[in-house]
Motif scaffolding. Structure first.
Motif, PDB file in Angstrom:
ATOM      1  N   ASP A  53       1.541 -13.381  -4.391  1.00  0.00           N
ATOM      2  CA  ASP A  53       1.318 -14.239  -5.065  1.00  0.00           C
ATOM      3  C   ASP A  53       1.340 -13.308  -6.527  1.00  0.00           C
ATOM      4  O   ASP A  53       0.657 -11.963  -6.712  1.00  0.00           O
ATOM      5  CB  ASP A  53      -0.630 -13.769  -4.840  1.00  0.00           C
ATOM      6  CG  ASP A  53      -1.063 -14.083  -5.532  1.00  0.00           C
ATOM      7  OD1 ASP A  53      -0.713 -14.567  -7.180  1.00  0.00           O
ATOM      8  OD2 ASP A  53      -2.424 -15.003  -5.104  1.00  0.00           O
ATOM      9  N   PRO A  54       2.725 -14.251  -7.233  1.00  0.00           N
ATOM     10  CA  PRO A  54       2.833 -13.263  -9.188  1.00  0.00           C
ATOM     11  C   PRO A  54       1.494 -13.752  -9.441  1.00  0.00           C
ATOM     12  O   PRO A  54       1.726 -12.128 -10.231  1.00  0.00           O
ATOM     13  CB  PRO A  54       3.608 -14.537  -9.069  1.00  0.00           C
ATOM     14  CG  PRO A  54       3.812 -14.833  -7.829  1.00  0.00           C
ATOM     15  CD  PRO A  54       3.758 -15.181  -6.925  1.00  0.00           C
ATOM     16  N   GLY A  55       1.097 -13.841  -9.557  1.00  0.00           N
ATOM     17  CA  GLY A  55      -0.037 -13.794 -10.657  1.00  0.00           C
ATOM     18  C   GLY A  55      -0.914 -13.159 -10.366  1.00  0.00           C
ATOM     19  O   GLY A  55      -1.495 -12.379 -11.459  1.00  0.00           O
ATOM     20  N   GLU A  56      -1.600 -12.349  -8.868  1.00  0.00           N
ATOM     21  CA  GLU A  56      -2.223 -11.422  -8.718  1.00  0.00           C
ATOM     22  C   GLU A  56      -1.688  -9.890  -8.705  1.00  0.00           C
ATOM     23  O   GLU A  56      -2.720  -8.719  -8.829  1.00  0.00           O
ATOM     24  CB  GLU A  56      -3.121 -11.794  -7.026  1.00  0.00           C
ATOM     25  CG  GLU A  56      -3.808 -11.806  -7.125  1.00  0.00           C
ATOM     26  CD  GLU A  56      -4.402 -12.692  -5.825  1.00  0.00           C
ATOM     27  OE1 GLU A  56      -4.387 -12.213  -4.738  1.00  0.00           O
ATOM     28  OE2 GLU A  56      -6.249 -12.960  -5.972  1.00  0.00           O
ATOM     29  N   GLY A  57      -0.644  -9.906  -8.874  1.00  0.00           N
ATOM     30  CA  GLY A  57       0.588  -9.428  -8.360  1.00  0.00           C
ATOM     31  C   GLY A  57       0.655  -8.027  -6.984  1.00  0.00           C
ATOM     32  O   GLY A  57       1.052  -7.643  -6.906  1.00  0.00           O
ATOM     33  N   THR A  58       0.373  -8.990  -5.732  1.00  0.00           N
ATOM     34  CA  THR A  58       0.118  -8.598  -4.057  1.00  0.00           C
ATOM     35  C   THR A  58       1.269  -8.761  -3.531  1.00  0.00           C
ATOM     36  O   THR A  58       1.808 -10.057  -3.925  1.00  0.00           O
ATOM     37  CB  THR A  58      -0.548  -9.264  -3.588  1.00  0.00           C
ATOM     38  OG1 THR A  58      -1.514 -10.278  -3.792  1.00  0.00           O
ATOM     39  CG2 THR A  58      -2.465  -8.627  -5.028  1.00  0.00           C
ATOM     40  N   VAL A  59       1.862  -8.308  -2.558  1.00  0.00           N
ATOM     41  CA  VAL A  59       2.502  -9.036  -1.548  1.00  0.00           C
ATOM     42  C   VAL A  59       1.647  -8.609  -0.064  1.00  0.00           C
ATOM     43  O   VAL A  59       0.659  -7.618   0.200  1.00  0.00           O
ATOM     44  CB  VAL A  59       3.530  -8.146  -1.003  1.00  0.00           C
ATOM     45  CG1 VAL A  59       4.494  -8.769  -2.697  1.00  0.00           C
ATOM     46  CG2 VAL A  59       3.559  -6.613  -1.345  1.00  0.00           C
ATOM     47  N   ASP A  60       1.846  -9.340   1.056  1.00  0.00           N
ATOM     48  CA  ASP A  60       1.119  -9.298   2.296  1.00  0.00           C
ATOM     49  C   ASP A  60       2.244  -8.792   3.045  1.00  0.00           C
ATOM     50  O   ASP A  60       3.560  -9.482   3.966  1.00  0.00           O
ATOM     51  CB  ASP A  60       0.569 -10.919   2.464  1.00  0.00           C
ATOM     52  CG  ASP A  60      -0.363 -10.724   1.660  1.00  0.00           C
ATOM     53  OD1 ASP A  60      -0.579 -10.758   0.462  1.00  0.00           O
ATOM     54  OD2 ASP A  60      -0.281 -12.624   1.325  1.00  0.00           O
ATOM     55  N   ILE A  61       1.723  -8.020   4.023  1.00  0.00           N
ATOM     56  CA  ILE A  61       2.627  -7.710   5.272  1.00  0.00           C
ATOM     57  C   ILE A  61       1.645  -7.625   6.121  1.00  0.00           C
ATOM     58  O   ILE A  61       0.377  -7.811   6.172  1.00  0.00           O
ATOM     59  CB  ILE A  61       2.881  -6.047   5.088  1.00  0.00           C
ATOM     60  CG1 ILE A  61       1.892  -5.316   4.676  1.00  0.00           C
ATOM     61  CG2 ILE A  61       4.378  -5.635   3.693  1.00  0.00           C
ATOM     62  CD1 ILE A  61       2.675  -3.969   5.244  1.00  0.00           C
ATOM     63  N   LEU A  62       2.295  -8.044   7.763  1.00  0.00           N
ATOM     64  CA  LEU A  62       1.469  -8.001   9.080  1.00  0.00           C
ATOM     65  C   LEU A  62       2.565  -7.019   9.557  1.00  0.00           C
ATOM     66  O   LEU A  62       3.796  -7.516   9.690  1.00  0.00           O
ATOM     67  CB  LEU A  62       1.688  -9.678   9.029  1.00  0.00           C
ATOM     68  CG  LEU A  62       1.201  -9.866  10.466  1.00  0.00           C
ATOM     69  CD1 LEU A  62      -0.339  -9.647   9.958  1.00  0.00           C
ATOM     70  CD2 LEU A  62       1.241 -11.107  11.554  1.00  0.00           C
ATOM     71  N   PHE A  63       2.134  -5.605  10.491  1.00  0.00           N
ATOM     72  CA  PHE A  63       2.899  -5.231  11.447  1.00  0.00           C
ATOM     73  C   PHE A  63       1.817  -4.913  12.598  1.00  0.00           C
ATOM     74  O   PHE A  63       0.513  -5.530  13.096  1.00  0.00           O
ATOM     75  CB  PHE A  63       2.830  -3.999  10.352  1.00  0.00           C
ATOM     76  CG  PHE A  63       1.437  -2.866  10.207  1.00  0.00           C
ATOM     77  CD1 PHE A  63       0.907  -2.335  11.195  1.00  0.00           C
ATOM     78  CD2 PHE A  63       1.064  -3.506   8.822  1.00  0.00           C
ATOM     79  CE1 PHE A  63      -0.358  -1.768  10.787  1.00  0.00           C
ATOM     80  CE2 PHE A  63      -0.363  -2.905   8.563  1.00  0.00           C
ATOM     81  CZ  PHE A  63      -0.385  -1.513   9.003  1.00  0.00           C
ATOM     82  N   PHE A  64       2.762  -4.738  13.870  1.00  0.00           N
ATOM     83  CA  PHE A  64       2.348  -4.074  14.951  1.00  0.00           C
ATOM     84  C   PHE A  64       2.427  -2.418  15.553  1.00  0.00           C
ATOM     85  O   PHE A  64       2.746  -2.190  14.408  1.00  0.00           O
ATOM     86  CB  PHE A  64       3.421  -4.115  16.025  1.00  0.00           C
ATOM     87  CG  PHE A  64       2.560  -3.885  17.227  1.00  0.00           C
ATOM     88  CD1 PHE A  64       2.608  -5.313  17.948  1.00  0.00           C
ATOM     89  CD2 PHE A  64       2.694  -3.168  18.055  1.00  0.00           C
ATOM     90  CE1 PHE A  64       1.457  -5.178  19.214  1.00  0.00           C
ATOM     91  CE2 PHE A  64       2.237  -2.654  19.357  1.00  0.00           C
ATOM     92  CZ  PHE A  64       1.703  -4.558  19.963  1.00  0.00           C
ATOM     93  N   VAL A  65       0.279  -2.034  15.152  1.00  0.00           N
ATOM     94  CA  VAL A  65       0.608  -0.622  15.148  1.00  0.00           C
ATOM     95  C   VAL A  65       1.455  -0.406  16.907  1.00  0.00           C
ATOM     96  O   VAL A  65       0.727  -0.214  17.629  1.00  0.00           O
ATOM     97  CB  VAL A  65      -1.115  -0.154  15.036  1.00  0.00           C
ATOM     98  CG1 VAL A  65      -1.199   1.213  15.708  1.00  0.00           C
ATOM     99  CG2 VAL A  65      -1.415  -0.510  14.187  1.00  0.00           C
TER     100      VAL A  65
END
Length: 308
Positions: A53-65
């Motif tokens: 989200d460029p507006g919020e300045g965030t990136v999302d990741i999804l990972f396997f523990v």
């Protein structure tokens, strides 16, 4: 330092995180990844982007523990910070109006598939999405996939919901039936991607797989992520992560991925011994296969059948 602004256990051993990284969020494109180092003593690991989200300045990741680094990452809480986050790295996925495409995904591969589907739809493609899981507990985000796709098919290996089988079975079935498929994209574990590529190869449908093998710097300097594609050596970090699955030497890739298993096992055991209390705090939400869904039986059944 990069702050964790949201953390959500999704299904057993799979966690979604939203991280503050404004520069990465402004530049990210489907198919790219980031390199993460949890702390000063941690290794650098590649993580596909499941959103930004460029507006919020965030990136999302999804990972396997699974190993030490992902256990460290999974033990962090909202408000904690990550030592390093570099990106976006890798070549973006080639997106154009191919026609009808299949997006096959499973496990942590569901994350980077979401922005890819959006990009393909914006380019005018008809998108058929197929998601696999070994059981009901490992299938998630059906509503989000359904919303972005023209078709959604859910497969459970143990036949606990949706259709029985795996993504390679689905791909083979659609192609055997004579349906025209112009391109296939696959995100998931190496074995799943290999089998999907094998299923489509006899029909000559170009199948793109996303490879993030062992990496050290992620910028092409170390050569640790080299893979053999079409008889040539390629670097996963700069030549990929997308490659033609029909040309990947899967045998050598598997051998490279397994070369540090004894060291990885020892590292995990040592970290667990000293940080068992962190795992206890994380386990009720992230590691217990009976928790984390928050859905009733009726909603589970409908969702698993691909209904929004």
């Amino acid at each position: 330092m990069y702050e964790i602004v949201e953390k959500r256990p999704i299904v057993p051993n799979i966690i979604s995180m939203k991280i503050k990284a404004p520069k990465v969020a402004k530049a990210a494109l489907p198919g790219q990844f980031v390199m993460i180092r949890v702390d000063e003593t941690g290794e650098r690991i590649p993580m596909g982007l499941s959103g930004w989200d460029p507006g919020e300045g965030t990136v999302d990741i999804l990972f396997f523990v699974l190993g030490t680094s992902t256990m460290k990452l999974g033990a962090l809480k909202v408000g904690d910070t990550i030592q390093n986050l570099v990106g976006p790295l890798g070549a973006p996925t080639e997106i154009e109006n191919f026609g009808t495409v299949i997006c096959a995904c499973g496990c942590f591969g569901i994350g980077p598939t979401l922005p890819l589907i959006k990009g393909l739809k914006e380019a005018g493609n008809r998108v058929i999405t197929v998601v696999e899981g070994r059981s009901r507990e490992f299938i998630f985000w059906e509503e989000r996939l359904q919303e972005e796709s023209d078709e959604l098919h859910v497969l459970a290996g143990n036949e606990s919901c949706g259709q029985p089988g795996w993504t390679d079975d689905f791909i083979r079935g659609r192609l055997e039936g004579g349906e025209r498929i112009d391109r296939i994209f696959v995100h998931g574990c190496p074995f799943m991607m290999m089998e999907a590529a094998k299923a489509s190869k006899p029909y000559g449908v170009k199948t793109i797989v996303s490879l993030t093998p062992l990496m050290v710097d992620g910028t092409g300097m170390c050569g640790a992520c080299r893979v053999e594609v079409g008889g040539e050596t390629k670097f996963g970090c700069v030549d990929g992560p997308d490659f033609d699955g029909h040309q990947v030497n899967w045998e050598t890739l598997a051998l490279r991925l397994r070369q540090f298993i004894p060291e990885e096992d020892r590292s995990s055991m040592l970290w667990e011994r000293d940080n068992w209390h962190k795992l206890v705090e994380m386990a009720p939400q992230a590691l217990n296969p009976t928790l984390g869904r928050g859905e009733g039986k009726e909603k589970k059944k409908a969702s698993c059948n691909g209904q929004a």
